[in-house]
Design an enzyme around this catalytic site. Structure first.
Site, PDB file in Angstrom:
ATOM      1  N   SER A 289       0.790  -1.214   0.000  1.00 56.25           N
ATOM      2  CA  SER A 289       0.000   0.000   0.000  1.00 56.25           C
ATOM      3  C   SER A 289       0.828   1.273   0.000  1.00 56.25           C
ATOM      4  CB  SER A 289      -0.953  -0.034   1.190  1.00 56.25           C
ATOM      5  OG  SER A 289      -1.886   1.007   1.088  1.00 56.25           O
ATOM      6  N   ASP A 300       8.939   5.101 -11.080  1.00 59.13           N
ATOM      7  CA  ASP A 300       8.428   5.677 -12.323  1.00 59.13           C
ATOM      8  C   ASP A 300       9.218   6.905 -12.754  1.00 59.13           C
ATOM      9  OD1 ASP A 300       6.565   3.712 -12.423  1.00 59.13           O
ATOM     10  OD2 ASP A 300       4.804   4.992 -12.156  1.00 59.13           O
ATOM     11  N   LYS A 314      -1.094  -4.056  -3.277  1.00 60.98           N
ATOM     12  CA  LYS A 314      -2.294  -3.492  -2.655  1.00 60.98           C
ATOM     13  C   LYS A 314      -2.509  -2.081  -3.210  1.00 60.98           C
ATOM     14  CE  LYS A 314      -5.254  -2.059   0.528  1.00 60.98           C
ATOM     15  NZ  LYS A 314      -5.335  -0.630   0.213  1.00 60.98           N
TER      16      LYS A 314
END
Length: 545
Positions: A289, A300, A314
């Site tokens: 999470s 990214d 998650k």
């Protein structure tokens, strides 16, 4: 289990929950039917029933038709769950352990009321006020109930200290006990910092900023951030930490719900403390999470080298809603996406939680914890980082550099030692027996000169045998160096932790790191992390051991 339900969710705080009444008519008929059935049971069922329990049970069953992370907690569980993410609780300030139906003080928390009252590591808690805590089966919940209470109230503790025949009576005044989410923050060498974050709670970002500034002042130019086994917490704390590393106004995460009430885009907005410098982030299957939000943003934007194993997967956001009776609903309101547009939520089928919960077990059977090629990403969920590297959605964050789980020291004999608390008890006894000498010793000298020699190891084996653990020489030989390191690390914790007012266990992790294969391998990855930061991409798939 409770910790997992509580934390394995990026929880969105501050959003508006009640968005209107347009759906009330749709649920009215169902509510009327449910109320009629409850009333019929209460008035006519053959036996006496607890309708409150029936309501809780029916709610839990209803939520199973949704997703694996929407959850309901009764008032008692809700209080315990919230305490995991709050900045503190009211109590006496001890870490305790239950061993052989006896409650032992592991350590009085530094600066807390128990330490001030004179309670020591190794003390046995016999009775709290009029509640006995010795003999018979003792549950953690009973100890919490006895020790915690409103600040300013007094609690009388009957303590039996090692080497003494008669118990002592201590009066401790409860106070606010802070909780911490940064387990460790220290310099590995002259340029390398290490920070371990155990969850994303109310105070995590403030703790993290302080730790980062301290390491920078000590000359840190490269950092290892350890998010292993971090199950998540508050989303905004996670994005604030990511913002410390990412420059400009780049996107950090965005959420998408049923309608635009829960749609949010979060961007970097501050001049972070460490926007330049090699960064390695450690993750494993226990990282979930909010941990994945941080790692996803850094990956990214090609800002950090992600090392370790594939994360939990998650990607659902929960909103905690406190109900009128003190119970709590953690309702999934949106999905979150990393800057490249990928959802890292692993697949699930509503109502089939068993399959979802077995995912980590299935990963083990596939060999994913040991072989990088066993990670099976969906080729249809292919995305690209800012620099054009391929990353995948649909099941966690796949590391840039794969580090297999080290199982060389794991044996059934070691499991039994942990099961009967032999290692911790032995370390506590050694620390107490040598405390006066060790407390005069700076940690660096302790780390350099103190060894858990073969004579001490033989004593530990003897203690284990006396507790019914049959000696296995082959298994003991495999686990011996790990046991030795763990004992020394725990001794360091018992002796030196009280010196760190930020609640960190730096000395424990510095010693334990010597037997941590992932940590040791990651220390050799900073050249790769430096090249990644400067756009020198030489790899596109998880590199092997």
């Amino acid at each position: 289990m409770l910790l997992g339900v509580t934390l394995a969710g990026g929880m969105l705080v501050g959003a508006t929950f009640f968005g209107g009444t347009k759906s009330l008519n749709n649920i009215g008929r169902g509510y009327t039917k449910y109320r009629e059935i409850l009333q019929l049971i209460e008035n006519n069922y053959v036996d006496t029933v607890n309708t409150d329990e029936l309501v809780d049970f029916s709610i839990e069953k209803m939520l199973q038709k949704l997703d694996p992370h929407t959850a309901y907690m009764n008032p008692q569980d809700a209080i315990a769950a919230r305490s995991q993410l709050e900045g503190g609780f009211d109590g006496i300030g001890v870490e305790f352990n239950i061993y052989k139906d006896t409650v032992y003080v592991v350590t009085p928390l530094a600066g807390g009321p128990s330490e001030a009252a004179g309670i020591q590591s190794g003390d046995k808690i016999i009775k709290v006020d009029d509640t006995p805590l010795a003999g018979g089966k003792i549950e953690n919940s009973a100890v919490f109930k006895a020790l915690r209470g409103k600040r300013g109230t007094e609690v009388k503790m009957t303590i039996l200290r090692k080497g003494e025949k008669e118990p002592r009576l201590f009066t401790v005044t409860r106070d606010r006990i802070p909780t911490y989410s940064i387990d460790a923050a220290y310099m590995v060498d002259g340029k390398t910092g290490y920070i371990k974050v155990n969850r994303f709670s109310e105070t995590t970002y403030d703790e993290f900023k302080t730790a980062l500034a301290s390491l920078k002042s000590q000359g840190m130019t490269q950092l290892m951030m350890d998010l292993r086994n971090n199950p998540g917490g508050y989303m905004d704390r996670a994005t604030s930490i990511a913002d410390e590393f990412i420059s400009g106004n780049k996107m950090l995460v965005y959420t998408d719900g049923k309608d635009n009430r829960y749609d949010r885009q979060t961007y970097a907005r501050i001049a972070g403390q460490f926007e330049e410098g090699a960064l390695v982030v450690l993750m494993d299957e226990g990282s979930a999470s909010a941990s994945e939000i941080v790692a996803g943003a850094l990956q990214d934007h090609d800002r950090a080298l992600i090392a370790g194993r594939r994360s939990f997967g998650k990607g659902l956001v929960q909103m905690p809603v406190q109900l009128s009776d003190g119970s709590e609903l953690r309702l999934t309101i949106s999905r979150y996406y990393t800057p490249s547009g990928r959802s890292i939520q692993k697949p699930y089928v509503p109502g089939q939680e068993g399959d979802y919960e077995k995912d980590l077990e299935q990963r083990s059977k596939r060999g994913e914890y040991y072989i990088a090629d066993s990670i099976k990403n969906d080729p249809k969920l292919k995305f690209k980082t800012d620099g054009g590297r391929v990353v995948y959605g649909g099941g966690g964050i796949t590391p840039d550099y794969f580090i297999p789980r080290d199982s060389s020291w794991q044996t059934p004999y070691l499991v039994q030692l942990y099961g009967k608390n032999i290692i911790r008890e032995f370390a506590m006894e050694y620390a107490n027996d040598n405390r006066k000498k060790l407390e005069k010793m700076p940690f660096d000298e302790f780390n350099r000169t103190v060894t858990i020699n073969d004579e001490l190891m033989a004593r530990l084996v003897k203690d284990a045998t006396s507790e019914g653990i049959k000696f296995n020489e082959k298994e003991y030989s495999r686990s011996k160096n790990y046991i030795r390191t763990q004992v020394k690390a725990l001794v360091a914790r018992y002796v030196y932790q009280k010196n760190n007012k930020a609640g960190q266990n730096n000395e424990y992790f510095r010693v334990a790191g010597e037997a941590d294969d992932t940590y040791q391998k990651a220390l050799k990855l900073f050249d790769r992390a430096n090249k990644l930061e400067h756009g020198m991409f030489t790899y596109n798939q998880p590199e092997r051991k």
